[in-house]
Design an enzyme around this catalytic site. Structure first.
Site, PDB file in Angstrom:
ATOM      1  N   SER A 121      -9.391  -5.168   1.144  1.00 51.71           N
ATOM      2  CA  SER A 121      -8.633  -3.919   1.167  1.00 51.71           C
ATOM      3  C   SER A 121      -9.490  -2.707   1.526  1.00 51.71           C
ATOM      4  O   SER A 121     -10.565  -2.503   0.966  1.00 51.71           O
ATOM      5  CB  SER A 121      -7.996  -3.677  -0.206  1.00 51.71           C
ATOM      6  OG  SER A 121      -7.366  -2.414  -0.250  1.00 51.71           O
ATOM      7  N   HIS A 154      -8.723   0.186   0.651  1.00 46.40           N
ATOM      8  CA  HIS A 154      -8.721   1.043  -0.531  1.00 46.40           C
ATOM      9  C   HIS A 154      -9.961   0.795  -1.392  1.00 46.40           C
ATOM     10  O   HIS A 154     -10.438   1.705  -2.077  1.00 46.40           O
ATOM     11  CB  HIS A 154      -7.458   0.806  -1.356  1.00 46.40           C
ATOM     12  CG  HIS A 154      -6.239   1.447  -0.778  1.00 46.40           C
ATOM     13  ND1 HIS A 154      -5.964   2.796  -0.898  1.00 46.40           N
ATOM     14  CD2 HIS A 154      -5.220   0.929  -0.046  1.00 46.40           C
ATOM     15  CE1 HIS A 154      -4.831   3.079  -0.295  1.00 46.40           C
ATOM     16  NE2 HIS A 154      -4.353   1.958   0.245  1.00 46.40           N
ATOM     17  N   ASP A 212      -3.271   6.629   0.637  1.00 44.39           N
ATOM     18  CA  ASP A 212      -1.846   6.655   0.937  1.00 44.39           C
ATOM     19  C   ASP A 212      -1.349   8.048   0.560  1.00 44.39           C
ATOM     20  O   ASP A 212      -1.562   8.507  -0.568  1.00 44.39           O
ATOM     21  CB  ASP A 212      -1.095   5.598   0.131  1.00 44.39           C
ATOM     22  CG  ASP A 212      -1.490   4.182   0.527  1.00 44.39           C
ATOM     23  OD1 ASP A 212      -1.985   4.001   1.656  1.00 44.39           O
ATOM     24  OD2 ASP A 212      -1.317   3.266  -0.299  1.00 44.39           O
ATOM     25  N   GLU A 257       2.366   1.712   8.890  1.00 44.31           N
ATOM     26  CA  GLU A 257       2.188   2.468   7.650  1.00 44.31           C
ATOM     27  C   GLU A 257       1.792   3.906   7.992  1.00 44.31           C
ATOM     28  O   GLU A 257       0.605   4.259   8.007  1.00 44.31           O
ATOM     29  CB  GLU A 257       1.120   1.815   6.768  1.00 44.31           C
ATOM     30  CG  GLU A 257       1.518   0.447   6.229  1.00 44.31           C
ATOM     31  CD  GLU A 257       0.578  -0.059   5.145  1.00 44.31           C
ATOM     32  OE1 GLU A 257      -0.413   0.638   4.829  1.00 44.31           O
ATOM     33  OE2 GLU A 257       0.827  -1.157   4.616  1.00 44.31           O
ATOM     34  N   HIS A 313      -0.724   5.665   5.514  1.00 46.34           N
ATOM     35  CA  HIS A 313      -2.058   5.143   5.198  1.00 46.34           C
ATOM     36  C   HIS A 313      -3.083   5.708   6.179  1.00 46.34           C
ATOM     37  O   HIS A 313      -3.050   5.414   7.373  1.00 46.34           O
ATOM     38  CB  HIS A 313      -2.039   3.616   5.280  1.00 46.34           C
ATOM     39  CG  HIS A 313      -3.360   2.971   4.953  1.00 46.34           C
ATOM     40  ND1 HIS A 313      -3.598   2.307   3.765  1.00 46.34           N
ATOM     41  CD2 HIS A 313      -4.526   2.885   5.650  1.00 46.34           C
ATOM     42  CE1 HIS A 313      -4.839   1.833   3.755  1.00 46.34           C
ATOM     43  NE2 HIS A 313      -5.420   2.170   4.903  1.00 46.34           N
TER      44      HIS A 313
END
Length: 258
Positions: free
Chosen positions: A163, A165, A172, A221, A224
């Site tokens: 990920s 993240h 996000d 997305e 993101h």
């Protein structure tokens, strides 16, 4: 979330929120060394390296080191170690719904971007989700699997250790007041439109474009954004290259290895 009241994204939001107390849902192979469902592999286009424009050095920063702001993380490029934790996470000084930790450089850029967006009439923004540890990503991913199955989960959420993240460089973003959170319609909000046109000025890249699912492995997305620094973001904007895979001439990553 969106008008699709029974969509996988909405359902996963409920499961993940219930499991983690989060608002909304976040959407092996050659490891990264520390120094819309996906299409069939046969239909996957192969990126070609873009020529290096005069004055820009594509080798200035590593793309394999998880501590590098240019690190490329995708379904065929996991983090190594898989439990990597950034050393310089700080609290991003912006409105937020979940813990707003980002790496220091990214956090400063995010605060400047939010302030400029508001000053330029785009409206208010907030961090929906920022840095997530390996352990949190386990819960997020498992929440998707429980609600939409493994294939559905893989189209919209990274497996633990894969990920962006976890790098502390991805965020996000949602609107204030909350509307179209973690849904494709965010791209048509004033905030989403402004971000798509201006995020590069602050070093951010819209990481999962609508037309590059076969390259990135993830559905569109528009919320993101990944911090890559102003020089690289500006170069990609100027050359019209929209994915890190294509810019660095890396293989597409539509699926995980069996």
């Amino acid at each position: 979330m969106s008008s699709r009241s029974r969509s996988p994204v909405f359902v996963c939001a409920v499961v993940v929120a219930a499991a983690l107390g989060l608002v909304g849902c976040a959407p092996v192979t050659a490891p990264i060394r520390s120094s819309s469902a996906t299409p069939e592999a046969a239909d996957t286009p192969t990126p070609t390296p873009t020529p290096t424009p005069s004055g820009f050095d594509k080798t200035a920063l590593p793309i394999d080191d998880p501590a590098s702001i240019w690190v490329v993380v995708n379904k065929v490029r996991p983090l190594e170690p898989s439990t990597y934790v950034p050393a310089d996470l700080i609290t991003t000084p912006v409105p937020h719904l979940n813990p707003p930790g980002l790496r220091s450089e990214a956090a400063s850029a995010m605060a400047a971007m939010f302030a400029t967006a508001k000053a330029e009439g785009a409206g208010g923004m907030q961090l929906q989700s920022a840095s997530r540890s390996y352990g949190v990503q386990v819960k997020v991913y498992n929440g998707y699997v429980s609600s939409v199955g493994e294939d559905g989960a893989d189209a919209q959420s990274a497996r633990p250790g894969y990920s962006e993240h976890q790098t502390g460089l991805a965020a996000d973003i949602s609107a204030v007041p909350l509307t179209c959170a973690l849904a494709a319609c965010f791209g048509q909000t004033p905030q989403g439109l402004w971000l798509a046109a201006n995020a590069y000025r602050f070093g951010f890249l819209l990481r999962y474009p609508a037309d590059k699912t076969a390259i990135t492995g993830y559905m569109y997305e528009p919320w993101h954004f990944r911090y890559i620094g102003v020089p690289l973001a500006t170069e990609m904007h100027a050359t019209g290259v929209t994915t890190l895979e294509e810019f660095f001439g890396l293989p597409p990553a539509p699926d995980y290895a069996p």
